[in-house]
Each structure stands twice: as C-alpha cells, then as structure tokens.
Design a protein around this motif. Structure first.
Motif, mmCIF file in Angstrom:
data_model
loop_
_atom_site.group_PDB
_atom_site.id
_atom_site.type_symbol
_atom_site.label_atom_id
_atom_site.label_comp_id
_atom_site.label_asym_id
_atom_site.label_seq_id
_atom_site.Cartn_x
_atom_site.Cartn_y
_atom_site.Cartn_z
ATOM 1 N N ARG A 368 -65.101 1.179 -57.285
ATOM 2 C CA ARG A 368 -65.345 2.591 -57.578
ATOM 3 C C ARG A 368 -66.482 2.748 -58.583
ATOM 4 N N ILE A 369 -67.602 2.132 -58.259
ATOM 5 C CA ILE A 369 -68.772 2.155 -59.132
ATOM 6 C C ILE A 369 -69.494 3.488 -58.964
ATOM 7 N N PRO A 370 -69.768 4.186 -60.055
ATOM 8 C CA PRO A 370 -70.523 5.446 -59.935
ATOM 9 C C PRO A 370 -71.975 5.164 -59.569
ATOM 10 N N VAL A 371 -72.477 5.859 -58.560
ATOM 11 C CA VAL A 371 -73.840 5.657 -58.079
ATOM 12 C C VAL A 371 -74.557 6.997 -58.060
ATOM 13 N N THR A 372 -75.703 7.070 -58.747
ATOM 14 C CA THR A 372 -76.502 8.288 -58.739
ATOM 15 C C THR A 372 -77.364 8.344 -57.485
ATOM 16 N N ALA A 373 -77.905 9.525 -57.222
ATOM 17 C CA ALA A 373 -78.746 9.699 -56.041
ATOM 18 C C ALA A 373 -80.013 8.851 -56.149
ATOM 19 N N ILE A 374 -80.616 8.812 -57.331
ATOM 20 C CA ILE A 374 -81.847 8.026 -57.503
ATOM 21 C C ILE A 374 -81.550 6.540 -57.367
ATOM 22 N N ASN A 375 -80.425 6.105 -57.898
ATOM 23 C CA ASN A 375 -80.052 4.692 -57.787
ATOM 24 C C ASN A 375 -79.835 4.305 -56.338
ATOM 25 N N ALA A 376 -79.122 5.149 -55.590
ATOM 26 C CA ALA A 376 -78.898 4.875 -54.173
ATOM 27 C C ALA A 376 -80.207 4.899 -53.395
ATOM 28 N N CYS A 377 -81.130 5.798 -53.786
ATOM 29 C CA CYS A 377 -82.427 5.880 -53.127
ATOM 30 C C CYS A 377 -83.226 4.600 -53.356
ATOM 31 N N GLY A 378 -83.200 4.090 -54.595
ATOM 32 C CA GLY A 378 -83.913 2.842 -54.883
ATOM 33 C C GLY A 378 -83.363 1.677 -54.081
ATOM 34 N N THR A 379 -82.040 1.588 -54.005
ATOM 35 C CA THR A 379 -81.421 0.519 -53.208
ATOM 36 C C THR A 379 -81.790 0.660 -51.737
ATOM 37 N N GLY A 380 -81.764 1.903 -51.231
ATOM 38 C CA GLY A 380 -82.112 2.129 -49.837
ATOM 39 C C GLY A 380 -83.553 1.778 -49.529
ATOM 40 N N ILE A 381 -84.474 2.109 -50.441
ATOM 41 C CA ILE A 381 -85.885 1.767 -50.239
ATOM 42 C C ILE A 381 -86.073 0.257 -50.191
#
Length: 402
Positions: A368-381
């Motif tokens: 249950r790790i909190p993930v921000t939108a920017i963090n998820a975007c960086g991982t996706g890129i």
C-alpha cells in the motif's frame, strides 16, 4: 536415456573423441562408398552425399550446422523408445515446444521474484542487516546445490583450476549485484528500487560496447533518453528517497549487467563442459565463500535466536520469511540463468525490465505504497523507454557501400 541424432552435412567436425557405439544390430554403413544407408534386411533408407558432422553437449548428441533440404541429405534418429514415438515430430512442433518452455521460464522467473521481493522486504524492514541477509540466501542455495550433488539428483561436475579462475569474476559480480539489491531494498520502497533498476538497458549498452564491441545505433541511444529521464523524474518525487538506496540500486545495475555479459560470453566458450545449472551452482557456492568473511567483518554474527530475541523480533517469523525469500531467491536466479543461456544479454535485460513492471505493481498493492501522479508518470516514461529500446535494438545499421 539420452537420444542420438546423426545428421549428414557438408563439413566434418568431431569435437570430442568418443568410443564408437555398436550399431551393427540396427544398420550397416558402407565406408568405402558412402552412398547408401542399409537396414539390417538390406533395404535402402536413403542416400548420403556428405560426411558426418556432430558435436557433444550435456543433453546428448546435437547435430552441427543445420542440414540442407531433404533433397540433399537426411537425418536419422536413433532412440531408446519405439520408432513410432517420434514419427510426428518436426521443426514446427519443436519450435512450439521451445517457445512454451521459454514462456514458462519467464513466468516462473516473475513469480519467484515477486515472492522474493515481498518476503525479503518484510525481513529487511525489521532486520537491517543486508549483508547477513544476503549471506543467508547464498547459504540456503549452497545447501540445495550440495544436496542435489550428493543425492545424485544432478551430476556433480569435475571442475579444473582454469575453469574456476574463469568463473571467479562471475561469482564476484553476482555477489555484489545481489548484495547491492538487498541494501537498496532495505533503504527504500520495493517499487522505487525496481524503478531505478529499469535503467539496466543503459548499463547493458555501455558494457556491451566496452567488452563485446557492440556499438549502439543512434536509435538505441535515443531510446535510452526516456529511460534516464523517467528514472530521474520518479526519483525527484519518491517519498522514500534516500541516496544510500539510490546508489545501491545503481551499483546493482552495473554488477548485474556485468554478470550477464560475462556469463553469456563464458557459456558460449564453455558449453561443452559446463551447462547452465552447473555454472550457477558453482557461482552460488563461490559467492557464499566470498561473502562469509565480509559479513562477519561488517556486521558480526547477528542471525542467532538470542540476538533476534534481544532485538525484540519474532524469531520464528524472521527465520520463516528468510527461508522462503532464500528459496525464491535461488529459484529465480536459477531460472534467470536458464533464460540467459537461451537468449541474448539484451533480450534478457528487456525481459528483466518487463518483470519490473509486475514487481512494481505487486509491491505497490501489497505494501500500500502511496504513489503520486508525477511519480507514476516518471515510472511509466522509464518503462516506455525500455519498450522502445527493445524495439529499436533489432534495427541494423545500413552497410556502407564503397
């Protein structure tokens, strides 16, 4: 029982001296005029227009260069099972079988890695001794290897000093790679560690250019930009970020890609004497021997029940989770080497990054790790860059005309 495959092809190459088997009860071959292959009853099976080319591997006789079309030669298979058992086998069915085996190996690789990361993180979260944890994992693997050899589940190899010297660099980088991974997992979230480790294609390209002479194309270099940029973006917005965890994961990238390039190069040269299981087994034992004095010097002996109880931890829980993590560690590393022997280092690296997607998603959901939108975007890129890299890697540069 091992099977024998004899193929007639344009060249002759005998890699190992072997005792000639007695095949007189099966067929008779005319050494003076190698034009016909006769059965015992005298009937003609076919014509042989070329000498024999074969080599010996761990799993039996394997033909040399692929045979020409049937009009120019033929293949005779002699096995211990009835002849009708392999009558329907052909190149197409063999290709499908190989694909299924490779797909199963990738599935097991991902599954074992998921369980390893979950249980390993649970241990490292309350027991901050990554060198000792890594040593335990190598120790469990060593016990499994010795058990297989002593119980004849797998043949114990005969290793020369020259072979051990060649394997030693692999054992060193293998030890460092897993140690740095555990150090990173103990400092930051599992998802962030694997986001950083998505940069493995970058290290693969650099090391392949340095040691294998494989210079990347402009398309490959361009595909690395989103990988590096995505990891940087994810790092800037990571809640669990710290430099110790970041640099440990980067060091693990360097060590693991060094291992992959070196092991692929080694297995190509030594495949007649060492198979993948034997190679990994020896590396596991050597890693355990190499890390034991380092663990005692750096962290002392801190895996005893008395020390764990003194630290206020549940001994049974720590031991159980450590054992499961170690078993999954040995299993996924073994499967990783089995895959590596079937594919190129680049393909292995891309498959490794695809595995990261599964591990990242699983760890985020489980912990249950909190993930921000920017963090998820960086991982996706970064992961999109890995996919792009896998596509452009197959593009060959145009040959220069004189």
């Amino acid at each position: 029982m091992q099977s024998t495959a004899i193929s007639f092809c344009p060249s002759i190459s005998i890699s190992t001296k072997l005792q000639k088997p007695d095949l007189s009860s099966l067929y008779r071959f005319n050494p003076i005029t190698p034009k016909r292959l006769l059965c015992k009853n005298g009937s003609v099976l076919g014509r042989a227009v070329n000498p024999v080319s074969c080599s010996l591997r761990q799993n039996g006789w394997v033909s040399g260069p692929p045979p020409e079309p049937e009009s120019e030669g033929f293949v005779v298979r002699a096995t211990s099972v009835p002849e009708s058992a392999g009558a329907g086998e052909g190149p197409k069915s063999k290709g499908i079988g190989d694909t299924l085996v490779l797909g199963t190996l990738f599935g097991l690789w991902y599954l074992f890695n998921i369980y390893f990361n979950i249980y390993n993180k649970q241990v490292l979260k309350v027991y901050p001794y990554p060198v000792t944890v890594t040593l335990v994992q190598f120790a469990v693997g060593t016990v499994l290897v010795i058990f297989m050899w002593t119980s004849n589940l797998y043949k114990r190899p005969k290793i020369s000093g020259a072979q051990l010297a060649a394997i030693l660099p692999l054992a060193v980088v293998h030890t460092l790679g897993n140690l740095f991974t555990n150090m990173s997992l103990g400092k930051v979230a599992v998802s962030f560690t694997h986001t950083i480790k998505a940069m493995e294609p970058f290290f693969s390209v650099v090391l392949s250019a340095m040691f294998l002479g494989e210079l990347p194309t402009i398309w490959v270099v361009s595909s690395l930009l989103p990988i590096v940029g995505g990891v940087a973006l994810a790092s800037m917005t990571e809640a669990s970020f710290n430099w110790a965890g970041f640099w440990s994961a980067m060091a693990s990238n360097l060590s693991n890609q060094s291992r992959n390039v070196l092991s692929k190069k080694f297995m190509v040269k030594k495949e007649e004497s060492l198979d993948n299981i034997t190679l990994f087994s020896i590396i596991t034992i050597m890693s355990f021997i190499l890390l034991t004095p380092a663990a005692i010097f750096m962290e002392g002996i801190k895996f005893t029940p008395a020390f764990i109880e003194t630290a206020g931890l549940n001994v049974k829980q720590i031991y159980t989770r450590s054992l499961i993590a170690a078993l999954c560690f040995h299993a996924y590393q073994q499967v990783s080497y089995m895959i590596l022997q079937r594919v190129s280092p680049v393909t292995h690296s891309v498959g490794n990054c695809v595995k990261r997607v599964v591990v990242i998603v699983t760890s985020v959901l489980f912990f249950r790790i909190p993930v921000t939108a920017i963090n998820a975007c960086g991982t996706g890129i970064a992961l999109a860059g890995v996919f792009l890299y896998s596509r452009v890697k197959s593009i060959k540069p145009k040959a220069k005309t004189a």
